[in-house]
Design an enzyme around this catalytic site. Structure first.
Site, PDB file in Angstrom:
ATOM      1  N   HIS A 363       0.941  -1.186   0.058  1.00 15.03           N
ATOM      2  CA  HIS A 363      -0.097   0.045  -0.050  1.00 15.03           C
ATOM      3  C   HIS A 363       0.928   1.094  -0.177  1.00 15.03           C
ATOM      4  CE1 HIS A 363      -3.898  -1.862   1.847  1.00 15.03           C
ATOM      5  NE2 HIS A 363      -3.677  -2.106   0.521  1.00 15.03           N
ATOM      6  N   CYS A 677       4.341  -1.158 -25.717  1.00 15.96           N
ATOM      7  CA  CYS A 677       3.642  -0.411 -24.309  1.00 15.96           C
ATOM      8  C   CYS A 677       4.139  -0.865 -23.029  1.00 15.96           C
ATOM      9  CB  CYS A 677       2.194  -0.917 -24.311  1.00 15.96           C
ATOM     10  SG  CYS A 677       2.225  -2.755 -24.343  1.00 15.96           S
TER      11      CYS A 677
HETATM   12  C1  PEP Z   1       4.708  -5.633 -20.422  1.00 14.37           C
HETATM   13  O1  PEP Z   1       4.949  -6.861 -20.019  1.00 14.37           O
HETATM   14  O2  PEP Z   1       5.628  -4.870 -21.031  1.00 14.37           O
HETATM   15  C2  PEP Z   1       3.408  -5.050 -20.158  1.00 14.37           C
HETATM   16  C3  PEP Z   1       2.915  -3.792 -20.703  1.00 14.37           C
HETATM   17  O3  PEP Z   1       2.735  -5.874 -19.462  1.00 14.37           O
HETATM   18  P1  PEP Z   1       2.583  -5.832 -17.790  1.00 14.37           P
HETATM   19  O4  PEP Z   1       1.124  -5.267 -17.485  1.00 14.37           O
HETATM   20  O5  PEP Z   1       2.734  -6.996 -17.503  1.00 14.37           O
HETATM   21  O6  PEP Z   1       3.556  -4.937 -17.473  1.00 14.37           O
END
Ligand code: PEP
Ligand code: MG
Length: 758
Positions: A363, A677
């Site tokens: 948290h 991403c």
């Molecule tokens: C990743 O693995 O780069 C990804 C964006 O997923 P996670 O939410 O696991 O970070």
């Protein structure tokens, strides 16, 4: 031998002071090896000297007066070679250094072993004999094994104690302790120790005859604690309306009289005094939680203990006024910081957070991130009372905490802090600007959202859509699976705010480090286990509810796209698509007039098999989302949350760059969209390389956007391509980073990637 080693290590671990630690080592080694002399030297990297910290056999008044410069003498040689050295004619060795205080010429037999932790020499352990004696391989391996064990302990030795001991060399040394970087940023200020409200461990096991009085007394205390927690929840709720209610809900549920209350009352009825009954109930639940491997549940043990202490405080009728009393802004330090404790600190007084316990899922981390306060967690066991009141630096980039920094280091950090502020202000001007390269090439920037997503704000800052909506986050904020209706509400909010722009919603991606408290499973190797699509395909009842909710939420909006996480076999896509089709058909059967568009479907490319089979995957989907966080982790076989190997993890490792390049090429050839991403998308160097390699768009946290916009704004598209094609040929990560740093420095942007004072 093993028994002996264990006994020594156990003793060392239970030592109360640093001095005692060192003394135990030399004493036990001397007696175990039946040697005349045993010495422990500490490697003081600041002064470049080995300092004799403990000794058995010499006649010395003050061990600290004996120093040997690095690279001098036999001790220096052991450190330089980083290997054990055994000599039977020590005084004739060319490196032999006469130290008058020791009278070393008398001791011809020498065995020195380095104590090394993560490639750094921490000290040297030496045994010596006056007469010629052959130390055999068994002696050497004993010392080597012991040193390896000691390294793990000495690396985290009680720094605070060394400081307060006021030993001469400490006055000029900046002491730092390494923890886990929780929230990036720098904080400098006086440490303020947050003490728990009361100590459950000190409650005696006491019996009572006055059952009804104790029940009543407990009920009053529970009610008072409930009010207090509710007040704290409201206070934090004002600052963090999206985060605080979910966290405090868990507190309130525990305090609900039919769970905690009933159990404590049962204990009182067995004859236990109210405080004892409370201790018994809290301890038994907390211990059970601590034993589970799931980090999320482990953290809940901390909440439970905190609540227990709060109730105890009211039982003891301590006059606590809520809110801490500090004159100046400070860095909060504590053994364990709970949400409720943090709520007691006024916002304007909070510079930084240091918590001995805690992890990336606790948290305190969630709150520190939401408050944007630099935080370091998971530090070694140091005596915080000795740090209280001292100036400390919290380096949330590297995870270092520097205690009583010297003037020059303080100046460095202050400069960095000033620079951070300047960069921040400058970057803010980029927030609402479009993302274009110097030659006007438009780059689509998407946002990754979840717990902290301020959807409205990121929408206003002109992003092209949501590149990654982590649906597991709303799941994590609850204590049971959200219903279809609840999910529709949650998803519709995002789809509506981003109306007209694509929203890539990822299906539930839990498992490994992302655990749901109400869906716990233990695995020996969770990162290679049941996670992401593997779970949802095994639970059609959960998967279909989620898919129906997503589709229904997109009614008349038509901007939903569905991303499938952790794809490692193409069949997973085939099966998932069948479920999406089933959910879609069901909804149309239920309401033939529903204005729902069949969504685009994409696959996360985040495991090596997906890279290798990208072509086969491309046939089945409309887009790729490259999840570089997991991709780098699996390509490099590095768990980035593991302190011992985290420095080997890098989203700009040549193998990662080349894998992403291969995926981009497949996407282009297959004519599908490809976005990135993972965290590296929000790193200026990552953005330069991957845009240069031809990625269609980058998706990142809203906070990273200004600096990415600024970076891309400084280069033409062809420059970025040239950078990318240069680094893709490099063999080493350090060369990649060095080259990119030089490019950033040439336009004055190297400060953007600065991560703490090295
Ligand atoms: C990743 O693995 O780069 C990804 C964006 O997923 P996670 O939410 O696991 O970070
Ligand atoms: Mg991932």
């Amino acid at each position: 031998m093993l028994e002996l080693l264990r006994a020594i290590v156990d003793e060392v671990c239970s030592a109360q002071t640093v001095k005692e630690t060192f003394d135990i080592v030399v004493e036990r080694v001397q007696s175990s090896l039946k040697t005349e002399i045993c010495s422990l030297y500490y490697a003081d990297h600041h002064s470049q000297n080995y300092l004799l910290m403990a000794n058995r056999g010499f006649k010395l008044d003050d061990e600290l007066n004996v120093t040997i410069p690095f690279h001098k003498g036999l001790v220096g040689l052991v450190g330089e070679r980083e290997e054990p050295i055994t000599l039977s004619n020590a005084s004739r060795h060319e490196n032999y250094l006469l130290i008058p205080e020791i009278g070393e010429e008398d001791f011809d037999t020498f065995l020195g072993v380095p104590i090394v932790h993560r490639r750094q020499i921490l000290g040297i352990l030496v045994v010596q004999e006056r007469h010629q004696r052959q130390f055999g391989p068994e002696h050497e391996s004993f010392l080597v094994t012991l040193s390896a064990q000691l390294a793990g302990i000495l690396a985290y030795i009680d720094v605070a104690e060394l400081i307060t001991a006021q030993k001469p060399f400490h006055k000029t040394t900046d002491f730092s302790v390494q923890g886990i970087p929780g929230v990036a940023g720098i904080a400098i200020g006086d440490a303020f120790l947050l003490s728990p409200p009361a100590n459950l461990d000190k409650v005696p096991d006491r019996k009572t005859d006055e059952i009804s009085y104790n029940v009543q007394h407990f009920q009053h205390a529970l009610e008072a604690a409930r009010k207090e927690v509710s007040w704290l929840g409201e206070q934090l709720g004002i600052r963090l309306p999206k985060v605080a209610p979910a966290l405090f809900d868990a507190y309130k549920k525990i305090l609900a009289s039919d769970s905690l209350g009933t159990e404590v009352e049962e204990e009182i009825r067995k004859g236990w005094w109210s405080a004892t009954a409370l201790k018994r109930v809290i301890n038994s639940h907390a211990r059970a939680l601590e034993k589970v491997k799931d980090p999320y549940l482990k953290e809940r043990a901390a909440d439970l203990r905190d609540l227990g202490r709060r109730v105890l405080c009211h039982l003891e009728s301590k006059q606590r006024k809520s809110g801490i009393d500090v004159d100046n802004p400070c860095v909060i330090i504590a053994d364990e910081i709970s949400a409720a404790m943090l709520a007691e600190v006024p916002k304007e007084k909070l510079l930084g957070i240091v918590s001995l316990k805690g992890s990336l899922t606790s948290h305190v981390t969630i709150l520190a991130k939401a408050l944007n306060v630099p935080a370091v967690l998971g530090l070694p066991n140091i005596d915080l009372s000795k740090i209280h009141g001292n100036c400390i630096v919290v380096d949330g980039y590297s995870g270092r905490v520097i205690i009583s920094p010297g003037n020059s280091l303080k100046r460095e950090y202050n400069k960095l802090l000033e620079e951070e502020k300047r960069i921040y202000l400058d970057l803010e001007t980029y927030r609402d600007k479009p993302t274009v390269t110097a030659d006007g090439y438009k780059i689509p920037l998407f946002v990754n959202t979840g717990l902290y997503a301020d959807l409205v704000k990121s929408r206003r800052s002109g992003v092209s859509g949501i590149g990654l909506y982590r649906t597991e986050i709303p799941f994590m904020q609850r204590d049971n699976f959200p219903s279809e209706k609840e999910q529709i509400q949650i998803y519709r909010e995002a789809l509506q705010i981003f109306q007209g722009s694509p929203v890539k919603m990822r299906t539930l991606d839990v498992g490994a480090d992302k655990e749901l408290s109400y869906f716990h499973h233990e695995e020996p190797n969770p990162y290679l286990g049941w996670r992401g699509i593997r779970i949802t395909l095994d639970h059609p009842e959960l998967f279909l509810v989620q898919l129906r909710a997503m589709l229904k939420a997109s009614e008349s909006l038509h901007n939903l796209e569905i991303t499938l996480p952790m794809i490692s076999h193409v069949d997973e896509i085939d099966e998932a698509k069948a479920f999406i089709r089933q959910a879609y058909n069901e909804l149309l059967e239920e309401n033939p007039d529903a204005d729902i568009a069949f969504p685009k479907i994409g696959a996360m490319i985040e495991v090596p098999s997906a890279v290798i089979q990208a072509k086969d995957i491309a046939k089945r989907v409309d887009f790729f989302s490259i999840g570089s966080n997991d991709l780098a982790q699996y390509i490099l076989a590095v768990d980035r949350h593991n302190n011992r190997v985290a420095d080997r993890y890098d989203g700009l490792h040549p193998a990662v760059i080349r894998s992403v390049h291969a995926v981009i090429n497949v996407a282009k050839a297959s004519n599908i969209e490809v976005n990135l991403c993972g965290e590296i998308a929000g790193d200026p160097m990552g953005a330069m390389v991957y845009i240069g390699l031809g990625i269609d768009g980058l998706s990142m946290n809203a906070a990273s956007m200004p600096r990415i916009k600024k970076t891309l704004n400084h280069y033409t598209h062809s420059q970025l391509t040239r950078f990318a094609l240069t680094v893709i040929a490099f063999e080493k990560t350090c060369n990649v980073r060095q080259y990119l740093l030089e490019q950033l420095a040439s336009v004055g942007l190297d400060r953007l990637v600065r991560a703490g004072v090295q």
